[in-house]
Design a protein around this motif. Structure first.
Motif, PDB file in Angstrom:
ATOM      1  N   UNK A  41       0.826  -1.210   0.000  1.00  0.00           N
ATOM      2  CA  UNK A  41       0.000   0.000   0.000  1.00  0.00           C
ATOM      3  C   UNK A  41       0.860   1.259   0.000  1.00  0.00           C
ATOM      4  N   UNK A  42       2.158   1.109   0.194  1.00  0.00           N
ATOM      5  CA  UNK A  42       3.059   2.260   0.147  1.00  0.00           C
ATOM      6  C   UNK A  42       3.694   2.432  -1.231  1.00  0.00           C
ATOM      7  N   UNK A  43       3.267   1.625  -2.200  1.00  0.00           N
ATOM      8  CA  UNK A  43       3.824   1.687  -3.542  1.00  0.00           C
ATOM      9  C   UNK A  43       2.711   1.862  -4.581  1.00  0.00           C
ATOM     10  N   UNK A  44       1.656   2.543  -4.198  1.00  0.00           N
ATOM     11  CA  UNK A  44       0.526   2.727  -5.095  1.00  0.00           C
ATOM     12  C   UNK A  44       0.826   3.782  -6.163  1.00  0.00           C
ATOM     13  N   UNK A  45       0.095   3.762  -7.283  1.00  0.00           N
ATOM     14  CA  UNK A  45       0.284   4.805  -8.309  1.00  0.00           C
ATOM     15  C   UNK A  45      -0.003   6.187  -7.733  1.00  0.00           C
ATOM     16  N   UNK A  46       0.572   7.193  -8.355  1.00  0.00           N
ATOM     17  CA  UNK A  46       0.319   8.568  -7.941  1.00  0.00           C
ATOM     18  C   UNK A  46      -1.162   8.887  -8.127  1.00  0.00           C
ATOM     19  N   UNK A  47      -1.743   9.561  -7.149  1.00  0.00           N
ATOM     20  CA  UNK A  47      -3.175   9.871  -7.197  1.00  0.00           C
ATOM     21  C   UNK A  47      -3.499  10.760  -8.393  1.00  0.00           C
ATOM     22  N   UNK A  48      -4.695  10.597  -8.983  1.00  0.00           N
ATOM     23  CA  UNK A  48      -5.084  11.416 -10.147  1.00  0.00           C
ATOM     24  C   UNK A  48      -5.057  12.903  -9.817  1.00  0.00           C
ATOM     25  N   UNK A  49      -4.631  13.699 -10.787  1.00  0.00           N
ATOM     26  CA  UNK A  49      -4.589  15.146 -10.587  1.00  0.00           C
ATOM     27  C   UNK A  49      -5.910  15.773 -11.020  1.00  0.00           C
ATOM     28  N   UNK A  50      -6.200  16.943 -10.455  1.00  0.00           N
ATOM     29  CA  UNK A  50      -7.484  17.614 -10.685  1.00  0.00           C
ATOM     30  C   UNK A  50      -7.251  19.003 -11.286  1.00  0.00           C
ATOM     31  N   UNK A  51      -8.344  19.607 -11.740  1.00  0.00           N
ATOM     32  CA  UNK A  51      -8.291  20.980 -12.230  1.00  0.00           C
ATOM     33  C   UNK A  51      -8.153  21.942 -11.058  1.00  0.00           C
ATOM     34  N   UNK A  52      -7.429  23.032 -11.212  1.00  0.00           N
ATOM     35  CA  UNK A  52      -7.398  24.054 -10.170  1.00  0.00           C
ATOM     36  C   UNK A  52      -8.753  24.766 -10.109  1.00  0.00           C
ATOM     37  N   UNK A  53      -9.146  25.278  -8.944  1.00  0.00           N
ATOM     38  CA  UNK A  53     -10.466  25.928  -8.815  1.00  0.00           C
ATOM     39  C   UNK A  53     -10.726  26.999  -9.861  1.00  0.00           C
ATOM     40  N   UNK A  54      -9.726  27.830 -10.142  1.00  0.00           N
ATOM     41  CA  UNK A  54      -9.936  28.892 -11.116  1.00  0.00           C
ATOM     42  C   UNK A  54     -10.129  28.316 -12.517  1.00  0.00           C
ATOM     43  N   UNK A  55      -9.454  27.196 -12.798  1.00  0.00           N
ATOM     44  CA  UNK A  55      -9.597  26.554 -14.098  1.00  0.00           C
ATOM     45  C   UNK A  55     -10.994  26.008 -14.315  1.00  0.00           C
ATOM     46  N   UNK A  56     -11.589  25.452 -13.257  1.00  0.00           N
ATOM     47  CA  UNK A  56     -12.967  24.955 -13.356  1.00  0.00           C
ATOM     48  C   UNK A  56     -13.905  26.082 -13.753  1.00  0.00           C
ATOM     49  N   UNK A  57     -13.796  27.190 -13.056  1.00  0.00           N
ATOM     50  CA  UNK A  57     -14.674  28.334 -13.308  1.00  0.00           C
ATOM     51  C   UNK A  57     -14.474  28.884 -14.724  1.00  0.00           C
ATOM     52  N   UNK A  58     -13.226  28.947 -15.165  1.00  0.00           N
ATOM     53  CA  UNK A  58     -12.935  29.518 -16.477  1.00  0.00           C
ATOM     54  C   UNK A  58     -13.517  28.650 -17.593  1.00  0.00           C
ATOM     55  N   UNK A  59     -13.338  27.328 -17.483  1.00  0.00           N
ATOM     56  CA  UNK A  59     -13.841  26.433 -18.525  1.00  0.00           C
ATOM     57  C   UNK A  59     -15.365  26.441 -18.555  1.00  0.00           C
ATOM     58  N   UNK A  60     -15.990  26.338 -17.387  1.00  0.00           N
ATOM     59  CA  UNK A  60     -17.452  26.324 -17.327  1.00  0.00           C
ATOM     60  C   UNK A  60     -18.020  27.647 -17.828  1.00  0.00           C
ATOM     61  N   UNK A  61     -17.406  28.743 -17.468  1.00  0.00           N
ATOM     62  CA  UNK A  61     -17.873  30.050 -17.936  1.00  0.00           C
ATOM     63  C   UNK A  61     -17.793  30.131 -19.462  1.00  0.00           C
ATOM     64  N   UNK A  62     -16.691  29.614 -20.041  1.00  0.00           N
ATOM     65  CA  UNK A  62     -16.527  29.656 -21.491  1.00  0.00           C
ATOM     66  C   UNK A  62     -17.551  28.761 -22.192  1.00  0.00           C
ATOM     67  N   UNK A  63     -17.797  27.580 -21.652  1.00  0.00           N
ATOM     68  CA  UNK A  63     -18.746  26.649 -22.272  1.00  0.00           C
ATOM     69  C   UNK A  63     -20.180  27.168 -22.194  1.00  0.00           C
ATOM     70  N   UNK A  64     -20.547  27.755 -21.072  1.00  0.00           N
ATOM     71  CA  UNK A  64     -21.932  28.199 -20.899  1.00  0.00           C
ATOM     72  C   UNK A  64     -22.226  29.485 -21.668  1.00  0.00           C
ATOM     73  N   UNK A  65     -21.205  30.282 -21.939  1.00  0.00           N
ATOM     74  CA  UNK A  65     -21.405  31.509 -22.700  1.00  0.00           C
ATOM     75  C   UNK A  65     -21.315  31.284 -24.205  1.00  0.00           C
ATOM     76  N   UNK A  66     -20.694  30.191 -24.599  1.00  0.00           N
ATOM     77  CA  UNK A  66     -20.486  29.939 -26.029  1.00  0.00           C
ATOM     78  C   UNK A  66     -21.811  29.657 -26.734  1.00  0.00           C
ATOM     79  N   UNK A  67     -21.905  30.120 -27.971  1.00  0.00           N
ATOM     80  CA  UNK A  67     -23.082  29.824 -28.790  1.00  0.00           C
ATOM     81  C   UNK A  67     -22.925  28.478 -29.502  1.00  0.00           C
ATOM     82  N   UNK A  68     -21.684  28.158 -29.853  1.00  0.00           N
ATOM     83  CA  UNK A  68     -21.415  26.915 -30.584  1.00  0.00           C
ATOM     84  C   UNK A  68     -20.231  26.182 -29.959  1.00  0.00           C
TER      85      UNK A  68
END
Length: 587
Positions: A194-221
């Motif tokens: 259990x001390x030799x497990x793979x590195x834990x998955x990485x996540x988006x930074x909080x500001x990155x989440x907001x930026x991507x969601x804001x861009x997707x929801x404002x986009x027309x296409x």
């Protein structure tokens, strides 16, 4: 006889501790200690990974790749010094480019020659196979390589290597051990796994989440492009969730997994090498690229300069690709499943313009339905020849939720994806790389990984040659891993012809129809499998024969036999001389 606890014993124990189920092995003069340890374990009923004898190293690594692609669990391959390492061939490339976790171990020529240690040189080949940099043969493809120099820390090295292999971006690792070291006696070492497990998955930074969601929801296409999100089957569910909630169309670009259900109304087709601009990509004002090495080919197909691109991948720098760049506003190194969970949670908390979303949903649904109607038209029988579209549609009829499709159709890659209409995560996959011959060994690995699945391998005749079918079908019979191979046989390498026409559409090769790629006279491809592994073998040359041949092939699988259908498509020499888009690979 008193058993010895050697470095080889510790090595094999470490593989078992790490969860390795199978060792795909091609043993040589550098493995006496390994063979002795395996024999002792069998005699005493000691649990170790099962050895799968692999008469060709390319097949061995392809099988390990196939197993890992289905389960996510790295397996082991054992080969003979530098010769066996080189004989792994393109499978190392596929493992690296497809980000498939696997541990490769190779012996090394003994470093003593006068009996100074057990395992000292006693065969002429030990001088010939002694090379300056054996590890360098694969260093450009492996995430980690090391030499085992002592029996005392061999378990730590094995667990470290597998930790590298199983951590994103996943990939092959390579260990080498000289014969004297692998013969060395030592004391058992206990490892807390259990001390030799793979590195834990990485996540988006909080500001990155907001930026991507804001861009997707404002986009027309908005648009989503992906290639291998489906390597984690749970990721597909989250991708569907995001696409449905915001009515964002999804394009699969050179996919090597089922990333999004082909029958879903938001699925808008596939991109390969066609020399044309994708209209949805050109019109997009925001593109989210998630898990894709080649989201588009910018020479002829790309988003507009005003489009905002956001890129999420476990390897956003593409560190093994010297030339790679796309005009992304931001790059994020993150696990796609984790990132999509974050994005979906953020979207769920917003108040959205439901009217605009519904208008987009209806527009994209019309595009989806128009595409599928066009695809269905191409599945009809037309004359006396079998078209790849009709062949794929017939294969689709014999599949169910319990089927895994392996796609190595080369010039028919896109046709197979279009007409299989894959819906279930994990139901179709490719090698992820560009070295041909993966499908045969991968089918064995997939069947070992999930014996209850029906495995169907779709391949071109060129890639069938590369797969070493004599070895593949010997192994399939010995280890009870029957599968169905269907050869899309155009009697030649079509892709080099297409590549030439893509660069020289009006050249001399096109004028003379001479490309040096035809396989005339054709071989009895199915007969190779019959001779080597007792497979059901049949050549199919007319559309009226196809469905009955598929029925007979399935009956053979039910009996525990592999089956190979050599299906004759229009010959590459019989096709009209005209410019065409280039093939995906060089063969």
């Amino acid at each position: 006889m008193t058993s010895k606890y050697t470095a080889s014993t510790a090595f094999l124990e470490a593989l078992h501790e790490a969860g390795v189920s199978y060792i795909f092995a091609n043993f040589g003069s550098d493995h006496p200690a390994m063979i002795e340890s395996l024999a002792e374990a069998k005699k005493s009923s000691k649990l170790l990974p099962e050895v799968i004898i692999s008469p060709h190293e390319m097949v061995a690594l392809s099988a390990a790749n196939g197993y890992a692609q289905v389960t996510g669990e790295p397996q082991a391959v054992i080969v003979h010094v530098e010769c066996g390492t080189q004989n792994l061939g393109g499978a190392v490339h596929n493992s690296a480019k497809g980000r498939t976790p696997v541990l490769i171990f190779a012996g090394a020529s003994p470093f003593t020659q006068e009996g100074e240690a057990t395992g000292s040189r006693n065969e002429f080949i030990h001088w010939i196979q002694d090379v300056a940099d054996q590890r360098g043969i694969v260093r450009g493809y492996t995430k980690y390589d090391n030499e085992i120099r002592s029996a005392k820390n061999i378990k730590q090295l094995v667990h470290r290597a597998i930790q590298f292999a199983a951590s994103d971006p996943k990939g092959p690792v390579y260990l080498v051990g000289p014969r004297e070291v692998m013969e060395e006696e030592t004391e058992p070492v206990a490892i807390e796994t259990d001390r030799w497990q793979p590195i834990a998955p990485s996540a988006l930074p909080p500001q990155g989440i907001k930026e991507i969601v804001n861009a997707l929801t404002k986009a027309q296409k908005p648009l989503i492009v992906t290639s291998y999100a489906g390597r984690n089957q749970e990721t597909v569910k989250e991708l569907i969730r995001l696409s449905e909630r915001l009515a964002i169309p999804v394009i699969e670009s050179v996919p090597n997994y089922m990333n999004f259900p082909s029958t879903h109304s938001m699925h808008c087709g596939y991109q390969w090498n066609a020399p044309e601009q994708n209209e949805l990509l050109a019109a997009a004002d925001c593109v989210l690229v998630i898990d894709s090495d080649v989201p588009w080919i910018p020479l002829i197909n790309k988003p507009s300069s005003e489009c905002d691109v956001y890129y999420i991948d476990v390897d956003p720098l593409k560190e093994q690709m010297p030339l790679w760049y796309i005009p992304s506003k931001h790059f994020f190194k993150a696990d796609s499943y984790t990132a999509l969970l974050q994005l979906n949670e953020c979207v769920s908390s917003l108040v959205l313009n439901e009217g605009e979303i519904e208008k987009r949903r209806q527009r994209i649904t019309r595009i989806h339905e128009s595409q599928r109607a066009e695809w269905r038209q191409k599945e009809q029988i037309n004359g006396e020849e079998i078209s790849p579209e009709y062949l794929t549609a017939c294969i689709r009829e014999i599949t169910d939720e319990n089927t895994i499709i392996l796609n190595e159709g080369i010039s028919n890659y896109e046709t197979i994806y279009k007409h299989m209409l894959a819906e279930a995560p994990g139901s179709i996959m490719g090698s992820g790389g560009g070295a041909l011959g993966w499908h045969g060994g991968a089918a064995i690995g997939a069947k070992l990984a999930d014996p209850l699945k029906k495995v169907i391998s779709l391949t071109g005749d060129g890639s069938y040659f590369f797969s070493v079918p004599s070895t593949v079908h010997w192994m399939a019979r010995k280890y009870n891993t029957p599968f169905l191979t269907i050869i899309y046989n155009n009697r030649g390498w079509k892709s080099p012809k297409l590549s030439t026409l893509g660069v020289h559409p009006n050249g001399v090769a096109n004028e003379t129809n001479e490309f040096w790629v035809d396989f005339a006279p054709p071989s009895d491809l199915a007969g190779i499998a019959e001779a080597a592994g007792g497979a059901y073998a049949k050549a199919v040359k007319h559309p009226d024969e196809l469905k009955e041949a598929l029925k007979q092939a399935l009956a053979a699988l039910e009996e525990g036999r592999s089956a190979v259908l050599d299906v004759y498509l229009p010959s590459i020499q019989s096709e009209n001389k005209k410019p065409a888009h280039s093939g995906l690979y060089s063969h």
